[in-house]
Design a protein around this motif. Structure first.
Motif, mmCIF file in Angstrom:
data_model
loop_
_atom_site.group_PDB
_atom_site.id
_atom_site.type_symbol
_atom_site.label_atom_id
_atom_site.label_comp_id
_atom_site.label_asym_id
_atom_site.label_seq_id
_atom_site.Cartn_x
_atom_site.Cartn_y
_atom_site.Cartn_z
ATOM 1 N N GLY A 16 0.856 -1.204 0.000
ATOM 2 C CA GLY A 16 0.000 0.000 0.000
ATOM 3 C C GLY A 16 0.882 1.241 0.000
ATOM 4 O O GLY A 16 2.080 1.166 -0.305
ATOM 5 N N PRO A 17 0.324 2.411 0.357
ATOM 6 C CA PRO A 17 1.114 3.649 0.314
ATOM 7 C C PRO A 17 2.406 3.586 1.147
ATOM 8 O O PRO A 17 3.446 4.081 0.715
ATOM 9 N N ALA A 18 2.367 2.931 2.326
ATOM 10 C CA ALA A 18 3.565 2.877 3.164
ATOM 11 C C ALA A 18 4.650 2.037 2.493
ATOM 12 O O ALA A 18 5.821 2.443 2.425
ATOM 13 N N GLY A 19 4.246 0.882 1.959
ATOM 14 C CA GLY A 19 5.212 0.023 1.280
ATOM 15 C C GLY A 19 5.695 0.667 -0.011
ATOM 16 O O GLY A 19 6.885 0.593 -0.351
ATOM 17 N N ALA A 20 4.774 1.337 -0.716
ATOM 18 C CA ALA A 20 5.149 1.989 -1.976
ATOM 19 C C ALA A 20 6.135 3.133 -1.705
ATOM 20 O O ALA A 20 7.140 3.285 -2.404
ATOM 21 N N GLY A 21 5.840 3.931 -0.667
ATOM 22 C CA GLY A 21 6.744 5.045 -0.310
ATOM 23 C C GLY A 21 8.138 4.520 0.014
ATOM 24 O O GLY A 21 9.145 5.048 -0.467
ATOM 25 N N THR A 22 8.204 3.433 0.789
ATOM 26 C CA THR A 22 9.512 2.862 1.150
ATOM 27 C C THR A 22 10.227 2.376 -0.110
ATOM 28 O O THR A 22 11.404 2.680 -0.328
ATOM 29 N N SER A 23 9.496 1.639 -0.935
ATOM 30 C CA SER A 23 10.110 1.050 -2.127
ATOM 31 C C SER A 23 10.610 2.116 -3.107
ATOM 32 O O SER A 23 11.726 2.025 -3.621
ATOM 33 N N LEU A 24 9.777 3.135 -3.337
ATOM 34 C CA LEU A 24 10.177 4.174 -4.304
ATOM 35 C C LEU A 24 11.473 4.844 -3.868
ATOM 36 O O LEU A 24 12.380 5.091 -4.670
ATOM 37 N N TYR A 25 11.574 5.129 -2.564
ATOM 38 C CA TYR A 25 12.767 5.822 -2.076
ATOM 39 C C TYR A 25 13.965 4.869 -1.949
ATOM 40 O O TYR A 25 15.111 5.299 -2.094
ATOM 41 N N LEU A 26 13.731 3.574 -1.721
ATOM 42 C CA LEU A 26 14.854 2.616 -1.734
ATOM 43 C C LEU A 26 15.393 2.493 -3.164
ATOM 44 O O LEU A 26 16.602 2.481 -3.391
ATOM 45 N N THR A 27 14.471 2.413 -4.114
ATOM 46 C CA THR A 27 14.898 2.347 -5.522
ATOM 47 C C THR A 27 15.724 3.578 -5.881
ATOM 48 O O THR A 27 16.774 3.482 -6.519
ATOM 49 N N ASP A 28 15.270 4.740 -5.431
ATOM 50 C CA ASP A 28 15.990 5.979 -5.728
ATOM 51 C C ASP A 28 17.430 5.926 -5.199
ATOM 52 O O ASP A 28 18.335 6.516 -5.762
ATOM 53 N N LYS A 29 17.622 5.192 -4.098
ATOM 54 C CA LYS A 29 18.964 5.105 -3.486
ATOM 55 C C LYS A 29 19.739 3.894 -4.003
ATOM 56 O O LYS A 29 20.841 3.618 -3.539
ATOM 57 N N GLY A 30 19.111 3.117 -4.885
ATOM 58 C CA GLY A 30 19.788 1.941 -5.436
ATOM 59 C C GLY A 30 19.911 0.811 -4.424
ATOM 60 O O GLY A 30 20.864 0.034 -4.468
ATOM 61 N N ILE A 31 18.945 0.710 -3.500
ATOM 62 C CA ILE A 31 19.000 -0.348 -2.472
ATOM 63 C C ILE A 31 18.064 -1.486 -2.868
ATOM 64 O O ILE A 31 16.872 -1.269 -3.132
#
Ligand SMILES: Cc1cc2nc3c(=O)[nH]c(=O)nc-3n(C[C@H](O)[C@H](O)[C@H](O)COP(=O)(O)OP(=O)(O)OC[C@H]3O[C@@H](n4cnc5c(N)ncnc54)[C@H](O)[C@@H]3O)c2cc1C
Length: 418
Positions: A16-31
């Protein structure tokens, strides 16, 4: 069948939004990370479907073009230009939001069914840094000194994923919270809400104002009517769990009674048609400085109990906490530290620096809103005073102004016409 084994840098339970927010920002950091989601998207989520400026902020920071897209998709997303408070005595107070200062964004917030909005985000998650599993059934979470291991099944396949850290983004009934924080939210910090979709409600504001009806019988909760695209509206009611229990309230009856009998509401539903079922879900309300992490885990969104205790807003806080969880994970990976002390400093502290005061003020407002006469009084006065309406309007974006609402001096000044 052979068990599939995956090693990654972070595991997220919930998309959901919490998981999506985490994932989008992890992707942005290359994690690298793995998302484990129980359902198949697009999926519904019981909600009022109103997204505030905080939602817009988190998305804009990473992908400003997405917001432009959202505001141009009128069949799916509806810009909201203001809010109407209806006091217990039935008097409305229209509070327009200031225009959005960002080019291409026609309003500071919007409404969209969660079926649409969550799917919009979910479809944008796949990246070279993640693997996403839907219709996945978590069987076991094991945490020890060397890491976290989640075993889940997807169809006939069993998968074991290991990482140094796990993110609970699995909503109100979070298994990560239950198992790793060992803390269930008490009735005092929970609310229950019902949601229904209606077509053809009349008298909606021409600028799509969202409506909060503070009915005397549900204070400190409220009933809402939030316009949606295509002539639809999200209609619901929310109230504290302890009040439902203490007063033995039947929420569904309360909502239908208001729709059929409330003189301000019922004429507007004369030709309205209910689509689907009336569904309910819990709102885990936030409070300043409640723990949201521990050894090798972080809790985001509803799993962290971060819903605003006055407005019921949780989507923005879910996305925001996801963004900060990704920052904390980046710091933890860099330092190879995943203990409770480190994560508290890296996640809880920045989170409550941003949300703590807001949650505190909202809790105070929730307590004040038990008093119908206070509502009637403020709305009566604001109706006659442009400067008071302006002040209340600015309170939605200005926290210092909102803080004034919980102080007796605010009401004294109104009383004295100052
Ligand atoms: C009646 C009502 C009205 C509301 N109105 C508003 C509103 O108008 N505006 C607003 O901002 N907020 C509103 N909220 C709050 C908002 O809905 C939540 O705060 C928000 O959905 C939190 O997002 P989340 O990602 O933390 O959790 P969710 O949106 O619940 O997402 C959790 C995800 O985790 C998945 N999941 C759960 N368990 C597991 C598991 N064991 N394994 C794998 N996956 C799992 C679920 O399938 C889901 O996709 C409302 C809530 C209610 C109940």
């Amino acid at each position: 069948m052979e068990v599939k084994k995956i090693e990654t840098e972070a595991i997220i339970i919930g998309g959901g939004p919490a998981g999506a927010g985490t994932s989008l920002y992890l992707t942005d950091k290359g994690i690298k990370h793995v998302i484990i989601e129980r359902e198949q998207f697009p999926r519904d989520k019981v909600c009022g479907d109103a997204c505030s400026g905080k939602t817009a902020f988190v998305l804009r920071k990473l992908h400003p073009e997405w917001l432009q897209e959202i505001y141009s998709e009128e069949q799916q997303f509806m810009p909201s230009h203001g809010i109407t408070f209806v006091a217990p005595n039935g008097k409305p107070l229209n509070i327009p939001f200031g225009p959005s200062k960002v080019a291409g964004e026609t309003a500071p917030g919007f409404t969209a069914t969660r079926l649409v909005f969550d799917n919009y985000l979910f479809e944008r998650l796949p990246s070279q840094y993640n693997e996403i599993y839907q219709e996945a059934d978590v069987k076991e979470i094991i945490r020890n000194e060397s890491g976290v291991k989640v075993t889940f099944t997807q169809g006939a396949q069993t998968i074991e994923v290991s990482a140094p850290v796990i993110v609970g983004a699995d909503g109100d009934k979070s298994i990560v919270r239950k198992q790793l924080l060992n803390d269930n939210i008490s009735d005092k910090s929970k609310a229950i809400g019902l949601r229904a979709y209606y077509e053809g409600i009349t008298g909606l504001h021409e600028k799509n104002f969202i409506e909060l009806h503070f009915l005397k019988e549900v204070l400190p909760g409220y009933m809402w009517i939030f316009p949606l695209p295509n002539g639809m509206a999200n209609v619901g009611i929310g109230i504290l769990s302890e009040r439902i229990r203490d007063k033995k309230i039947n929420l569904r009856e309360k909502m239908l009674y208001a729709i059929e009998n409330n003189p301000n509401i019922s004429p507007r539903f004369k030709n309205a048609k209910l689509h689907g079922k009336i569904l309910g879900w819990g709102l885990p309300l936030g409070a300043e400085n409640r723990p949201v992490s521990g050894d090798r885990f972080l809790l985001t969104g509803d799993a962290g109990s971060l819903v605003d205790p006055f407005s019921g807003e949780g989507i923005g806080n879910a996305l925001y906490s996801g963004m900060l969880a990704a920052d904390a994970i980046a710091g933890a990976l860099e330092n190879q530290q995943f203990d409770a002390e480190f994560l508290k400093n890296a996640y809880d502290k920045p989170l409550y620096r941003r949300l703590g005061n807001e949650l505190k003020i909202s809790l105070a407002l929730q307590k004040l809103s038990r008093f119908p006469w206070l509502f009637n009084f403020v709305v009566n006065k604001a109706e006659k005073s442009a400067s008071l309406s302006d002040t209340i309007s600015c309170m939605f974006t200005d926290l210092d102004l909102r803080d004034r609402l919980r102080k007796p001096s605010f009401y004294l000044k109104i009383l004295m016409n100052k």
